[in-house]
Every structure is written in C-alpha cells, then in structure tokens.
Design a protein around this motif. Structure first.
Motif, PDB file in Angstrom:
ATOM      1  N   ILE A 142       0.866  -1.176   0.000  1.00 39.80           N
ATOM      2  CA  ILE A 142       0.000   0.000   0.000  1.00 39.80           C
ATOM      3  C   ILE A 142       0.908   1.232   0.000  1.00 39.80           C
ATOM      4  O   ILE A 142       1.726   1.389   0.909  1.00 39.80           O
ATOM      5  CB  ILE A 142      -0.894   0.013   1.248  1.00 39.80           C
ATOM      6  N   PHE A 143       0.781   2.077  -1.002  1.00 41.20           N
ATOM      7  CA  PHE A 143       1.501   3.360  -1.034  1.00 41.20           C
ATOM      8  C   PHE A 143       0.498   4.458  -0.690  1.00 41.20           C
ATOM      9  O   PHE A 143      -0.482   4.646  -1.411  1.00 41.20           O
ATOM     10  CB  PHE A 143       2.103   3.610  -2.421  1.00 41.20           C
ATOM     11  N   THR A 144       0.742   5.174   0.396  1.00 41.26           N
ATOM     12  CA  THR A 144      -0.215   6.171   0.853  1.00 41.26           C
ATOM     13  C   THR A 144       0.490   7.371   1.465  1.00 41.26           C
ATOM     14  O   THR A 144       1.550   7.234   2.074  1.00 41.26           O
ATOM     15  CB  THR A 144      -1.187   5.561   1.880  1.00 41.26           C
ATOM     16  N   ARG A 145      -0.113   8.537   1.304  1.00 45.84           N
ATOM     17  CA  ARG A 145       0.400   9.757   1.943  1.00 45.84           C
ATOM     18  C   ARG A 145      -0.139   9.912   3.357  1.00 45.84           C
ATOM     19  O   ARG A 145       0.306  10.784   4.095  1.00 45.84           O
ATOM     20  CB  ARG A 145       0.028  10.990   1.109  1.00 45.84           C
ATOM     21  N   MET A 188       4.189   7.438   1.186  1.00 46.06           N
ATOM     22  CA  MET A 188       4.648   8.102  -0.037  1.00 46.06           C
ATOM     23  C   MET A 188       5.382   9.388   0.343  1.00 46.06           C
ATOM     24  O   MET A 188       4.843  10.223   1.080  1.00 46.06           O
ATOM     25  CB  MET A 188       3.463   8.419  -0.946  1.00 46.06           C
ATOM     26  N   THR A 189       6.587   9.526  -0.152  1.00 42.89           N
ATOM     27  CA  THR A 189       7.387  10.713   0.134  1.00 42.89           C
ATOM     28  C   THR A 189       7.169  11.766  -0.959  1.00 42.89           C
ATOM     29  O   THR A 189       6.402  11.564  -1.900  1.00 42.89           O
ATOM     30  CB  THR A 189       8.875  10.350   0.176  1.00 42.89           C
ATOM     31  N   ASP A 190       7.882  12.867  -0.826  1.00 42.52           N
ATOM     32  CA  ASP A 190       7.784  13.924  -1.831  1.00 42.52           C
ATOM     33  C   ASP A 190       8.386  13.507  -3.169  1.00 42.52           C
ATOM     34  O   ASP A 190       8.280  14.244  -4.153  1.00 42.52           O
ATOM     35  CB  ASP A 190       8.482  15.196  -1.327  1.00 42.52           C
ATOM     36  N   ASP A 191       9.042  12.322  -3.201  1.00 49.05           N
ATOM     37  CA  ASP A 191       9.558  11.819  -4.477  1.00 49.05           C
ATOM     38  C   ASP A 191       8.417  11.496  -5.439  1.00 49.05           C
ATOM     39  O   ASP A 191       8.622  11.446  -6.650  1.00 49.05           O
ATOM     40  CB  ASP A 191      10.402  10.554  -4.256  1.00 49.05           C
ATOM     41  N   PHE A 192       7.227  11.256  -4.893  1.00 47.97           N
ATOM     42  CA  PHE A 192       6.078  10.950  -5.737  1.00 47.97           C
ATOM     43  C   PHE A 192       5.440  12.262  -6.183  1.00 47.97           C
ATOM     44  O   PHE A 192       5.114  13.103  -5.343  1.00 47.97           O
ATOM     45  CB  PHE A 192       5.046  10.125  -4.967  1.00 47.97           C
ATOM     46  N   PRO A 193       5.249  12.448  -7.477  1.00 45.30           N
ATOM     47  CA  PRO A 193       4.562  13.660  -7.944  1.00 45.30           C
ATOM     48  C   PRO A 193       3.190  13.773  -7.290  1.00 45.30           C
ATOM     49  O   PRO A 193       2.527  12.753  -7.054  1.00 45.30           O
ATOM     50  CB  PRO A 193       4.444  13.445  -9.456  1.00 45.30           C
ATOM     51  N   PRO A 194       2.747  14.991  -6.980  1.00 47.50           N
ATOM     52  CA  PRO A 194       1.478  15.161  -6.276  1.00 47.50           C
ATOM     53  C   PRO A 194       0.275  14.607  -7.023  1.00 47.50           C
ATOM     54  O   PRO A 194      -0.734  14.257  -6.407  1.00 47.50           O
ATOM     55  CB  PRO A 194       1.372  16.678  -6.095  1.00 47.50           C
ATOM     56  N   GLU A 195       0.388  14.485  -8.362  1.00 46.21           N
ATOM     57  CA  GLU A 195      -0.769  13.976  -9.122  1.00 46.21           C
ATOM     58  C   GLU A 195      -0.890  12.451  -9.045  1.00 46.21           C
ATOM     59  O   GLU A 195      -1.899  11.875  -9.472  1.00 46.21           O
ATOM     60  CB  GLU A 195      -0.690  14.411 -10.587  1.00 46.21           C
ATOM     61  N   VAL A 196       0.133  11.776  -8.498  1.00 42.58           N
ATOM     62  CA  VAL A 196       0.056  10.319  -8.369  1.00 42.58           C
ATOM     63  C   VAL A 196      -0.812   9.985  -7.157  1.00 42.58           C
ATOM     64  O   VAL A 196      -0.474  10.349  -6.032  1.00 42.58           O
ATOM     65  CB  VAL A 196       1.456   9.704  -8.191  1.00 42.58           C
ATOM     66  N   PHE A 225      11.760   3.262 -10.913  1.00 48.16           N
ATOM     67  CA  PHE A 225      12.719   3.113  -9.815  1.00 48.16           C
ATOM     68  C   PHE A 225      13.471   1.808  -9.989  1.00 48.16           C
ATOM     69  O   PHE A 225      12.891   0.799 -10.358  1.00 48.16           O
ATOM     70  CB  PHE A 225      11.974   3.115  -8.477  1.00 48.16           C
ATOM     71  N   GLY A 226      14.781   1.833  -9.692  1.00 53.82           N
ATOM     72  CA  GLY A 226      15.572   0.613  -9.745  1.00 53.82           C
ATOM     73  C   GLY A 226      16.219   0.412 -11.104  1.00 53.82           C
ATOM     74  O   GLY A 226      16.293   1.353 -11.900  1.00 53.82           O
ATOM     75  N   PRO A 227      16.675  -0.827 -11.351  1.00 53.49           N
ATOM     76  CA  PRO A 227      16.643  -1.994 -10.473  1.00 53.49           C
ATOM     77  C   PRO A 227      17.503  -1.794  -9.213  1.00 53.49           C
ATOM     78  O   PRO A 227      18.513  -1.104  -9.243  1.00 53.49           O
ATOM     79  CB  PRO A 227      17.200  -3.123 -11.349  1.00 53.49           C
ATOM     80  N   MET A 228      17.069  -2.427  -8.126  1.00 53.78           N
ATOM     81  CA  MET A 228      17.736  -2.278  -6.844  1.00 53.78           C
ATOM     82  C   MET A 228      17.788  -3.622  -6.137  1.00 53.78           C
ATOM     83  O   MET A 228      16.812  -4.375  -6.136  1.00 53.78           O
ATOM     84  CB  MET A 228      16.971  -1.269  -5.989  1.00 53.78           C
TER      85      MET A 228
END
Length: 265
Positions: A142-145, A188-196, A225-228
C-alpha cells in the motif's frame, strides 16, 4: 491453490482501454499467455504463467474509462460482512458485493486515505493458481500519503497484526495474517509527484529483473525506480504504456541483511 485466509491477497486484475496491447506488453515482459475472453463477463481475459491462472485483463466498463491501474483483491469468507466493516471503519464502497456467476463474489472499495482495493470471496475461482514463480504475483504494498489512516483501517477490516520497520530512512509497515506476512505499507514521500494517487503496488516475479526492465522499455514501458538489490530480491518499479504501475522482482537474487522490525500497535 486453496482459498486463502481472510485478508490475504488472492487475485489481481487491471482494466485497459487497449486490451490487445496490454496482452502483448505483459506477454513479453512477464511471459504470460491468455485464455479466451469471456463475453458474458465483460470480455474478462485471464492471464496464465506456465498454465496457471495468475491475473486478468479486461476492457473498461462504459463510463469507467480512464487511467489503467492494477487492482489487488484481498480474500474474504463473507464479502457482505467485509463490506459492512469497510463502511463502519470509514472506507467507501465503489462497487457493492456482486456475485460473478459461480466464480465468487467481488467488491471494490477505497480506504479513508484514498487507496483502492478489491475483495474476493472465492467460489469455483479461488484466486491465484500460483505465487512467487516466474510470471506470478509475489508481493504488494500500500503506497499512501496518510499511513495512519491505512494503519487503522486495514487491521480493523481484516485480521492483521502489524510490524514496523526500525529504519529512520523510511516509514514502512507489514501486515501479518497468522504467521505469514501478506502485505506492506509504505508512506509516499515527496519523491512521488502530487498527481500520483495513493495505490497498491503489485509485484510480479521474474527470473531476471534487468532483462524484464529491458523488455518493458522496448515495449514502451517506463522505469520509475531501480533496479535495486534488497534482502527480499532485486526489483524495479515500472509503468506500462497505458499508465498502470507495477513492479517486477527476482526473488532468487537477494542482498543485504533483513531489516529489524518491531510489533506495531
């Protein structure tokens, strides 16, 4: 595979305005083959890895056209009872429990922080026929702000016990059903664009993460992102050409120590 315990991820599907293009993309990136589309059920088309059902693709229903996205379904022995818990704990039902022939009963919902997910009460279709093998579902997060909302909501609806990573660089939690860890939750950090929007990121297993990323790029996918390398496997986050986000992971290639975790409230 038998019906999964309540709250365990048991199925994934996605709506695509161009289903044939989606079949071509995922067929090459994940090695999927596809069954006949079921006109009785909106041209729902199952995907197979080595002959085992692992996901499905479907064209949008009228009025549902928009951004493609993967939807993860969590197992329930009683979809109607789960729907009541969703409502009682501040969630929203996007689709009331609906029986799908003798296959089972489904609903779609949104948690108080905006995360969309499905619930599946298995009938003759119990869900994934394979997991954690090439082409099959492996893991989801789950990715959530607003993690505090998800952290309260999901254990109230499903029989989850929570564990928190002891890592100051990220806010990550895992939900267990019994002895099994079944789902992650990432702030979700600020790395995620606000529209996501918040979403559930689904991981599919691949034999070679870098090769899968290269094939995705050849077919118009975008590396996010990645590969990591991680203790859980080598993974990368991607978007397909129609905008659906997903990840690929090679679980045979692990590196580093497992993070410390503690019980969460």
């Amino acid at each position: 595979m038998a019906v999964e315990p309540e709250g365990t991820p048991c199925w994934a599907d996605a709506m695509f305005s161009d289903v044939e293009a989606a079949k071509t993309f995922y067929g090459d990136v994940l090695g999927w083959t596809f069954g006949e589309s079921s006109s009785e059920y909106g041209n729902y088309t199952q995907a197979y890895a080595d002959g085992k059902a692992v996901a499905a693709v479907v064209p949008p229903m009228p009025g549902q056209e928009g951004q493609s996205a993967w939807c993860l379904y969590l197992a329930s022995p009683d979809a109607a009872a789960t729907a009541t818990k969703i409502r009682d704990n501040g969630g929203e039902l996007l689709m009331e429990p609906m029986q799908v022939g003798d296959f089972g009963t489904m609903l779609l919902a949104r948690d108080p922080g905006g995360v969309v997910f499905g619930v599946w009460q298995g009938g003759t279709h119990e869900g994934f026929e394979a997991k954690a093998v090439p082409g099959a579902y492996c893991w989801a997060e789950i990715f959530t702000r607003e993690p505090e909302k998800s952290d309260t909501f999901f254990p109230a609806v499903f029989p989850y016990k929570a564990k928190q990573f002891q890592d100051e660089s990220m806010d990550f939690r895992m939900f267990d059903v019994g002895e099994n860890t079944v789902l992650g939750r990432m702030r979700m950090t600020d790395d995620f664009p606000p529209e996501v929007p918040p979403y559930i990121n689904v991981y599919f297993t691949v034999p070679d993460c870098d090769a899968a990323v290269a094939r995705a790029a050849e077919h118009g996918g975008v590396l996010r992102f990645g590969p990591m390398d991680t203790p859980f496997g080598r993974f990368a986050a991607l978007s397909d050409p129609q905008g659906a986000s997903f990840s690929v992971i090679d679980i045979t290639r692990t590196e580093g120590e497992m993070p410390k975790v503690s019980d969460a409230g």
